[in-house]
Design a protein around this motif. Structure first.
Motif, mmCIF file in Angstrom:
data_model
loop_
_atom_site.group_PDB
_atom_site.id
_atom_site.type_symbol
_atom_site.label_atom_id
_atom_site.label_comp_id
_atom_site.label_asym_id
_atom_site.label_seq_id
_atom_site.Cartn_x
_atom_site.Cartn_y
_atom_site.Cartn_z
ATOM 1 N N LYS A 98 -2.869 5.194 1.116
ATOM 2 C CA LYS A 98 -3.173 5.721 2.447
ATOM 3 C C LYS A 98 -2.661 7.161 2.508
ATOM 4 N N SER B 250 -13.403 5.558 -0.249
ATOM 5 C CA SER B 250 -12.439 5.889 0.802
ATOM 6 C C SER B 250 -13.015 5.569 2.173
ATOM 7 N N GLU C 247 -9.370 3.305 -2.076
ATOM 8 C CA GLU C 247 -9.266 2.035 -2.815
ATOM 9 C C GLU C 247 -9.612 2.242 -4.265
ATOM 10 N N GLY D 43 -2.878 -0.301 -6.221
ATOM 11 C CA GLY D 43 -3.664 -0.766 -5.088
ATOM 12 C C GLY D 43 -4.097 0.408 -4.242
ATOM 13 N N PRO D 44 -4.493 0.138 -3.014
ATOM 14 C CA PRO D 44 -4.946 1.199 -2.126
ATOM 15 C C PRO D 44 -3.839 2.210 -1.817
ATOM 16 N N ARG E 26 -13.563 6.649 -6.646
ATOM 17 C CA ARG E 26 -12.871 5.780 -5.694
ATOM 18 C C ARG E 26 -13.615 5.748 -4.369
ATOM 19 N N MET F 79 0.847 -1.175 0.000
ATOM 20 C CA MET F 79 0.000 0.000 0.000
ATOM 21 C C MET F 79 0.892 1.238 0.000
#
Length: 67
Positions: free
Chosen positions: A30, A53, A67, A27-28, A51, A1
């Motif tokens: 953060k 969240s 994501e 991918g995700p 997306r 991530m």
């Protein structure tokens, strides 16, 4: 991530960093921000770009996972 630490930065830097991170993300992602309005702006950015969240409050900052 992939993680973007935008804590302590002022607008529009967190959104610019978010946009840049999402460009190359498979991918995700953060995003860490300090202020509630920054959290809302990042969540809105994610939604506006199709997306999902999720956000949580940590010790003195917010964590938004897109994501």
């Amino acid at each position: 991530m992939k993680e973007v630490d935008a804590r302590g930065l002022s607008c529009p830097e967190p959104l610019m960093l978010t946009a840049e991170a999402l460009k190359g993300a498979s991918g995700p992602v953060k995003i860490l921000v300090t202020e509630p309005h920054q959290k809302m702006n990042v969540e809105k950015y994610a939604k506006d770009h199709g997306r999902k969240s999720t956000a949580s409050e940590k010790d003195g900052y917010f964590e938004v996972v897109i994501e």
